[in-house]
Design an enzyme around this catalytic site. Structure first.
Site, PDB file in Angstrom:
ATOM      1  N   LYS A 181       0.878  -1.186   0.000  1.00  0.00           N
ATOM      2  CA  LYS A 181       0.000   0.000   0.000  1.00  0.00           C
ATOM      3  C   LYS A 181       0.906   1.223   0.000  1.00  0.00           C
ATOM      4  CE  LYS A 181      -1.755   2.664   3.114  1.00  0.00           C
ATOM      5  NZ  LYS A 181      -1.631   4.013   2.477  1.00  0.00           N
ATOM      6  N   GLU A 256       7.914  -0.872  12.598  1.00  0.00           N
ATOM      7  CA  GLU A 256       9.051   0.068  12.683  1.00  0.00           C
ATOM      8  C   GLU A 256       8.459   1.444  12.910  1.00  0.00           C
ATOM      9  OE1 GLU A 256      12.156  -0.615  12.727  1.00  0.00           O
ATOM     10  OE2 GLU A 256      12.019  -2.714  12.183  1.00  0.00           O
ATOM     11  N   CYS A 290      12.851   9.250  10.923  1.00  0.00           N
ATOM     12  CA  CYS A 290      12.583   8.539  12.187  1.00  0.00           C
ATOM     13  C   CYS A 290      13.811   8.620  13.079  1.00  0.00           C
ATOM     14  CB  CYS A 290      12.210   7.088  11.903  1.00  0.00           C
ATOM     15  SG  CYS A 290      13.417   6.217  10.925  1.00  0.00           S
ATOM     16  N   GLU A 391       7.294  12.455  19.745  1.00  0.00           N
ATOM     17  CA  GLU A 391       8.014  12.660  18.482  1.00  0.00           C
ATOM     18  C   GLU A 391       7.310  13.795  17.741  1.00  0.00           C
ATOM     19  OE1 GLU A 391       7.333   9.976  15.171  1.00  0.00           O
ATOM     20  OE2 GLU A 391       9.486   9.888  14.823  1.00  0.00           O
TER      21      GLU A 391
HETATM   22  P1  NAD Z   1       1.479   7.303   9.812  1.00  0.00           P
HETATM   23  O1  NAD Z   1       1.485   6.329  10.934  1.00  0.00           O
HETATM   24  O2  NAD Z   1       0.515   8.428   9.847  1.00  0.00           O
HETATM   25  O3  NAD Z   1       1.248   6.561   8.413  1.00  0.00           O
HETATM   26  C1  NAD Z   1       2.080   5.504   7.978  1.00  0.00           C
HETATM   27  C2  NAD Z   1       1.306   4.598   7.043  1.00  0.00           C
HETATM   28  O4  NAD Z   1       0.250   3.985   7.751  1.00  0.00           O
HETATM   29  C3  NAD Z   1       0.660   5.313   5.852  1.00  0.00           C
HETATM   30  O5  NAD Z   1       0.855   4.544   4.689  1.00  0.00           O
HETATM   31  C4  NAD Z   1      -0.811   5.350   6.228  1.00  0.00           C
HETATM   32  O6  NAD Z   1      -1.647   5.358   5.099  1.00  0.00           O
HETATM   33  C5  NAD Z   1      -0.958   4.060   7.001  1.00  0.00           C
HETATM   34  N1  NAD Z   1      -2.072   3.997   7.961  1.00  0.00           N
HETATM   35  C6  NAD Z   1      -2.607   5.005   8.679  1.00  0.00           C
HETATM   36  N2  NAD Z   1      -3.615   4.535   9.455  1.00  0.00           N
HETATM   37  C7  NAD Z   1      -3.702   3.207   9.225  1.00  0.00           C
HETATM   38  C8  NAD Z   1      -4.528   2.163   9.737  1.00  0.00           C
HETATM   39  N3  NAD Z   1      -5.487   2.398  10.633  1.00  0.00           N
HETATM   40  N4  NAD Z   1      -4.327   0.907   9.297  1.00  0.00           N
HETATM   41  C9  NAD Z   1      -3.367   0.643   8.370  1.00  0.00           C
HETATM   42  N5  NAD Z   1      -2.561   1.592   7.855  1.00  0.00           N
HETATM   43  C10 NAD Z   1      -2.721   2.854   8.277  1.00  0.00           C
HETATM   44  O7  NAD Z   1       2.977   7.841   9.735  1.00  0.00           O
HETATM   45  P2  NAD Z   1       3.574   8.940   8.745  1.00  0.00           P
HETATM   46  O8  NAD Z   1       3.196  10.284   9.236  1.00  0.00           O
HETATM   47  O9  NAD Z   1       3.289   8.601   7.345  1.00  0.00           O
HETATM   48  O10 NAD Z   1       5.129   8.698   8.924  1.00  0.00           O
HETATM   49  C11 NAD Z   1       5.865   9.296   9.904  1.00  0.00           C
HETATM   50  C12 NAD Z   1       6.162   8.303  11.000  1.00  0.00           C
HETATM   51  O11 NAD Z   1       6.873   7.179  10.485  1.00  0.00           O
HETATM   52  C13 NAD Z   1       7.058   8.891  12.068  1.00  0.00           C
HETATM   53  O12 NAD Z   1       6.570   8.496  13.327  1.00  0.00           O
HETATM   54  C14 NAD Z   1       8.399   8.250  11.787  1.00  0.00           C
HETATM   55  O13 NAD Z   1       9.266   8.198  12.884  1.00  0.00           O
HETATM   56  C15 NAD Z   1       7.987   6.890  11.321  1.00  0.00           C
HETATM   57  N6  NAD Z   1       9.058   6.243  10.563  1.00  0.00           N
HETATM   58  C16 NAD Z   1       9.704   5.170  11.144  1.00  0.00           C
HETATM   59  C17 NAD Z   1      10.754   4.544  10.485  1.00  0.00           C
HETATM   60  C18 NAD Z   1      11.449   3.352  11.105  1.00  0.00           C
HETATM   61  O14 NAD Z   1      12.075   2.605  10.360  1.00  0.00           O
HETATM   62  N7  NAD Z   1      11.388   3.160  12.413  1.00  0.00           N
HETATM   63  C19 NAD Z   1      11.155   5.001   9.224  1.00  0.00           C
HETATM   64  C20 NAD Z   1      10.472   6.099   8.657  1.00  0.00           C
HETATM   65  C21 NAD Z   1       9.426   6.705   9.340  1.00  0.00           C
END
Ligand code: NAD
Length: 505
Positions: A181, A256, A290, A391
């Site tokens: 997705k 992650e 992240c 964060e």
């Molecule tokens: P987010 O959690 O808002 O969204 C991430 C993904 O989850 C998107 O594709 C979104 O469409 C999907 N999503 C949202 N609600 C969902 C649900 N109920 N069920 C299934 N999927 C759902 O995060 P974001 O704002 O896109 O990204 C930023 C975050 O990602 C930060 O917290 C960052 O630290 C983290 N991040 C972590 C890593 C790592 O490897 N640890 C790497 C990059 C980013």
């Protein structure tokens, strides 16, 4: 704001080797964060019915894909990596346009994917199990790796190419079929990625792509009973929802999540190196990593001299659009993210934090076309304050003083997160102690809080992740099941429970 459609393209889902619209026919737009009036693509808004179709494609494809040798699967991945290498500039410009980072940064995003392709392709020849002695005579014991099934992959927008590769390549190598997705802010990068896999020779149905909002397309993927594993990168709050949904149907899950990463600057540190690392770690990509440095903990005796160097560097950072490769601080991804970050700054001030750099939205000229916040540093904070615990995912750094190494580690570990951590010191004893003492999944000495390599595991502890590490040999653990296999060649029934007195049943 007026909306302009400049070179707007129409994109589709990719199911069973064909590009198709969503079942509902609904769409959503993706915009350019460096000029939010520009719609750069129109994408299918997918939901449960589209996930059903993708599963109907991925399940039969699994039957053939899983029996192919991992070496053959690795060869296709290697070919995909080579195509990425040939097209990396084109790919970087797609990423820069929809993510807002500079082409230079976007090239790093692509390179990380290429590196993962070459590493993981080689793992196809090392898809090892183990052999073991049996406790019984004339009995052979071993383990062998097998694929899990259909894997659902949900990614974040901040490294749209790298994260898709870190997950998809090892999942495919291990013989799984995949439904990816795309993240709704960066769906075009996912389309480009799938086209490369198609060109590399991936059979129809082995990888499928759906676009759409998390609570619709993402949740349908997580809840689908025929999806055996979910691999997720995103925020800790979404991670908790996904974790609960996977637990409810006992699906394998890897999460992650976010970070609140700290640099500790000791009294014997190279202060110039530490100041360069903190300025870059906190403010490049507007803190949207992240592993961004969002806390710095400074030894009392070097506090003033370190802060002087840091403020000097931060004062020289140039905020600007992704189209300008000299921009140090690129735009935030969305209006929602802008409001969120400004809210954190305002509440930190109300709670007693002192803004010593930045603190507000930038306006005028190119800044009016995107969402920019000047690099912000907040002092006079405590470990209990929201700004020290949450964060922010923006260009905001909080500053602590520490009287000793022990004091600094205590402040470090007060965070609910535990992704990456860094210590600046010349003391070898403190360096190695830090590896033992820091509650973090990735630790650095004399380096910024980011910079993981694809052949090493990556991931966090506490609220930063649960399940498996990403990348390196750990990716193989995540995306395969281990079967334990016995061959008894004693020609009689033996029971291991009676091994001590050598009885037979
Ligand atoms: P987010 O959690 O808002 O969204 C991430 C993904 O989850 C998107 O594709 C979104 O469409 C999907 N999503 C949202 N609600 C969902 C649900 N109920 N069920 C299934 N999927 C759902 O995060 P974001 O704002 O896109 O990204 C930023 C975050 O990602 C930060 O917290 C960052 O630290 C983290 N991040 C972590 C890593 C790592 O490897 N640890 C790497 C990059 C980013």
């Amino acid at each position: 704001m007026l909306v302009k459609e400049v070179m707007t393209d129409y994109f589709k889902n990719y199911i069973n080797g064909k590009w198709v619209d969503s079942v509902s026919g609904e769409t959503f737009n993706s915009i350019n964060p460096s000029d939010v009036t520009e719609i750069i693509g129109i994408f299918p808004r997918s939901g449960k019915h589209d996930v059903d179709l993708a599963v109907k494609s991925a399940l039969p494809a699994f039957v053939e894909w899983k029996i192919m040798s991992p070496v053959e699967r690795g060869n296709i991945i290697l070919k995909a990596g080579r195509i990425m290498e040939e097209r990396k500039h084109e790919l970087a410009s797609v990423i820069s346009r929809e993510n807002g980072k500079t082409i230079k940064s976007a090239l790093g995003d692509v390179q990380s994917g290429i590196d993962m392709a070459s590493f993981i392709a080689g793992e196809g020849r090392r898809w090892y199990g183990k052999t073991s002695h049996s406790a019984l005579k004339k009995r052979f014991a071993m383990t062998k790796r097998y694929p899990i099934g259909v894997v659902g992959i949900i990614t974040s927008w901040n490294f749209p190419m790298a994260i898709a590769c870190w997950k998809t390549f090892p999942a495919l190598l291990c013989g799984n079929t995949v439904i990816l997705k795309s993240e709704e802010n960066t769906p075009e990068t996912a389309v480009y990625f799938i086209k490369i896999l198609e060109e590399a020779g991936l059979p129809a149905g082995v990888v499928n792509l759906i676009h759409g909002p998390g609570p619709e397309a993402g949740e349908a993927l997580v809840l689908h009973p025929d999806i055996s594993m979910i691999s997720f990168t995103g925020s800790s709050s979404t991670g908790k929802t996904i974790g609960r949904n996977c637990a409810g149907r006992l699906a394998k899950v890897s999460l992650e999540l976010g970070g609140k990463n700290a640099v500790i600057v000791m009294d014997d540190a190279d202060l110039d190196l530490a100041a360069d690392s903190v300025a870059c770690g906190a403010f490049s990509l507007s803190g949207q990593r992240c592993t961004a440095t969002s806390r710095v903990i400074i030894h009392d005796s070097v506090y003033d001299s370190f802060m002087e160097k840091l403020l000097e560097r931060v004062g020289k950072l140039k905020a600007g659009p992704g189209t300008d490769d000299t921009s140090d601080v690129t735009p935030l991804i969305s209006r929602r993210q802008l409001d969120r970050v400004l809210g954190y700054i305002e509440r930190a001030q109300k709670a007693g934090g002192k803004i010593i750099a930045g603190g507000g939205q930038l306006s005028g000229g190119v800044y009016d076309k995107g969402y920019y916040i000047s690099p912000t540093i907040i002092s006079d904070v405590s470990t209990e304050m929201e700004i020290s615990r949450d964060e922010v995912f923006g260009p905001v750094l909080v500053v602590f003083r520490a009287g000793s190494y022990e004091d600094a580690v205590k402040i470090h570990n007060a965070s609910p997160y535990g992704l990456s951590a860094s210590l600046f010191t010349k003391d070898v004893n403190k360096s190695f102690s830090f590896f033992d003492d820091a509650e973090a999944g990735v630790c650095y000495i004399n380096a910024p809080t980011f910079g993981s390599e694809p052949h090493l595991p990556f991931g966090g502890v506490k609220s930063s992740g649960i399940g498996y590490r990403e990348s390196g040999w750990a990716a193989i653990e995540a995306f395969s099941e281990v079967k334990t296999l016995y061959v008894d060649y004693s020609a009689k029934i033996q029971n291991v429970q009676f091994v001590e007195d050598k009885k037979e049943i």
